[in-house]
Design an enzyme around this catalytic site. Structure first.
Site, PDB file in Angstrom:
ATOM      1  N   GLU A 164      39.292  46.367  49.053  1.00 54.74           N
ATOM      2  CA  GLU A 164      40.196  45.943  47.873  1.00 54.74           C
ATOM      3  C   GLU A 164      41.589  46.191  47.908  1.00 54.74           C
ATOM      4  OE1 GLU A 164      38.110  46.632  43.945  1.00 54.74           O
ATOM      5  OE2 GLU A 164      36.330  45.308  44.753  1.00 54.74           O
ATOM      6  N   GLU A 210      30.346  43.352  47.843  1.00 58.65           N
ATOM      7  CA  GLU A 210      29.966  43.752  46.461  1.00 58.65           C
ATOM      8  C   GLU A 210      29.709  42.737  45.425  1.00 58.65           C
ATOM      9  OE1 GLU A 210      32.811  46.555  44.728  1.00 58.65           O
ATOM     10  OE2 GLU A 210      33.407  47.642  46.488  1.00 58.65           O
TER      11      GLU A 210
HETATM   12  O1  IFM Z   1      33.421  50.362  41.218  1.00 53.37           O
HETATM   13  C1  IFM Z   1      34.228  49.445  41.657  1.00 53.37           C
HETATM   14  C2  IFM Z   1      34.348  49.688  43.102  1.00 53.37           C
HETATM   15  O2  IFM Z   1      34.777  51.024  43.609  1.00 53.37           O
HETATM   16  C3  IFM Z   1      35.239  48.737  43.677  1.00 53.37           C
HETATM   17  N1  IFM Z   1      34.989  47.174  43.290  1.00 53.37           N
HETATM   18  C4  IFM Z   1      34.562  46.987  41.935  1.00 53.37           C
HETATM   19  C5  IFM Z   1      33.691  48.135  41.272  1.00 53.37           C
HETATM   20  C6  IFM Z   1      33.216  47.950  39.874  1.00 53.37           C
HETATM   21  O3  IFM Z   1      34.394  47.860  39.197  1.00 53.37           O
END
Ligand code: IFM
Length: 432
Positions: free
Chosen positions: A159, A337
């Site tokens: 990210e 994710e």
């Molecule tokens: O916990 C975070 C992760 O570190 C990065 N993506 C989003 C998740 C939830 O907020």
């Protein structure tokens, strides 16, 4: 169409969020270790889930759930605790973790940077300083030399939108800066670090690597599935220069070798050649559609379920993210994710009845199946997260795990949603 035979059903986590052992075995502090007053309830990430000491128990739980893959990150601060100085002890932990995963039949997927910038690098400007490209490459080289006999999947960054925009412009993530005029430099440094790391990994990896990165995808669900609606949503998803919809600003240079409007004067032709070193997949982190955050679509969030963080739950955003990314970049997609925060508790029966997460899984995985059915190459799905963990500035309140963690005792309890996910995995997505 069914999910491909070797579909990588898994879960994800990151070093700072679960490891703990913040000052052990030669590790230096990261910008999150010293985030102090910015963290809710005066908490910190120093112990987190103590995964550093409990990784064997955690891998055994992953095996019990039948995971095929596990995405974790390496903490830069364990590997390079001082500028130019490596720490072999830091690599031992990750070699052991990878060996444990392999013997459990779980494919390890490594994220090289999930925001744990060493304090020594931050003191010299962090992502604002172009020297960071060399520091990062030195770190990457150490990790790849140590793990690439056993690791094939690599993600250069997690990210970038967050660790650049939120950290250096909005100032709500470490190192909490409002360095708005440095934004383009940070972005250029990150893009060059990415491109050079891709070439380096390809050159030195001991087994053929599969390389990508994980994007904080913020895509729009189209208002209609007519041609014009599709075009409009895709356009919105990729062409904004800030926040939601700015996917293209990060990905176009990497996957198309093209600079976005804002970066046109910042990136030379040579920069773009380096940055666009070919990658093998794009990772998408998907939580909610971009629509509710903006008013320029017909989308209404009213009546839609929301997570404990008030994020709109609408599985269709996973389908549209996958499709829009694939149509723009023509690269295989890995869902790196996807998950939700829920106020989970262990009940009197010793179980965690997180029905809402079960519904969430059904909704999102069905949406992903639509993409698979349409022939889009989706190679895997990593649920966020394997364990409840340290949610950055929100500390330990939001629980994202498939496995509940009692932070006082460090007791782990497999949630009911994880049992459901285990059935999905066992039937390769048939039993939704
Ligand atoms: O916990 C975070 C992760 O570190 C990065 N993506 C989003 C998740 C939830 O907020």
């Amino acid at each position: 169409m069914a999910f491909p035979e070797n579909f990588l059903w898994g879960a994800a986590a990151s070093a700072t969020q679960i490891e703990g052992a913040w000052d052990e075995d030669g590790k230096c502090p990261s910008i999150w270790d010293v985030a102090g007053k910015h963290i809710e309830n005066g908490q910190d990430c120093h112990t987190a889930c103590d995964h550093y000491h409990r990784y064997k128990e955690d891998v055994a739980l992953m095996k019990e759930l039948g995971l095929k893959s596990y995405r974790f990150s390496v903490n830069w601060c364990r590997i390079m605790p001082e500028k130019g100085k490596g720490n072999p002890k830091g690599l031992v932990f990750y070699r052991n973790l990878v060996a444990e995963l392999r013997s459990a039949g779980i494919e390890p997927m490594v994220t090289l940077y999930h925001w744990d910038l060493p304090v020594w690098a931050d003191k010299e400007g962090g992502w604002k300083n172009q020297k960071i490209v060399d520091w990062y490459l030195e770190y990457v080289q150490a990790v790849v030399e140590a793990l690439s006999d056993q690791v094939h999947f690599w993600m250069t960054f997690n990210e970038p939108q967050v660790f650049i925009m939120s950290a250096y412009v909005l100032g709500n993530f470490a190192p909490f800066q409002h360095a708005i005029f440095s934004f383009k430099n940070c972005l250029r440094n990150m893009l060059l670090a990415h491109g050079k790391a891709v070439s380096l990994i390809r050159k030195i990896a001991k087994t053929p690597p599969k390389i990508g990165l994980a994007m904080a995808s913020t895509n729009y669900i189209p208002d209609s599935e007519e041609e014009a609606g599709l075009r409009d949503a895709a356009e919105k998803s990729f062409t904004s220069q800030v926040g939601e919809g700015s996917n293209g600003m990060y990905m176009d240079p990497i996957a198309l070798g093209k600079a976005s409007k804002m970066l046109r004067r910042k990136l030379s032709a040579e920069d773009l050649r380096i940055i666009s070193a070919p990658i093998d997949f794009i990772g998408v982190n998907v939580y909610q559609p971009a629509n509710p955050l903006f008013k320029d679509t017909k989308y209404s969030a009213e009546g839609k379920p929301k997570s404990a963080l008030n994020w709109v739950i609408d599985g269709r955003c996973l389908y549209w993210t996958i499709r829009q990314y694939y149509e723009r970049y023509h690269l295989p997609i890995l869902v790196t994710e996807n998950g939700m925060a829920n106020p989970d508790e262990v009940g009197p029966d010793g179980k965690v009845h997180d029905d809402m997460r079960e519904t969430f899984l059904k909704d999102f995985i069905s949406a992903m199946k639509r993409a698979v059915d349409e022939g889009i190459p989706v190679v895997g799905y990593q649920h966020w997260s394997i364990l409840d963990n340290f949610e950055w500035c929100s500390a330990y309140g939001p629980r994202f795990g498939l496995i509940h963690v009692d932070y006082q005792t460090q007791k782990r309890t497999i949630k009911e949603s994880a049992r459901y996910y285990a059935r999905i995995i066992a039937t390769n997505g048939e039993d939704l």
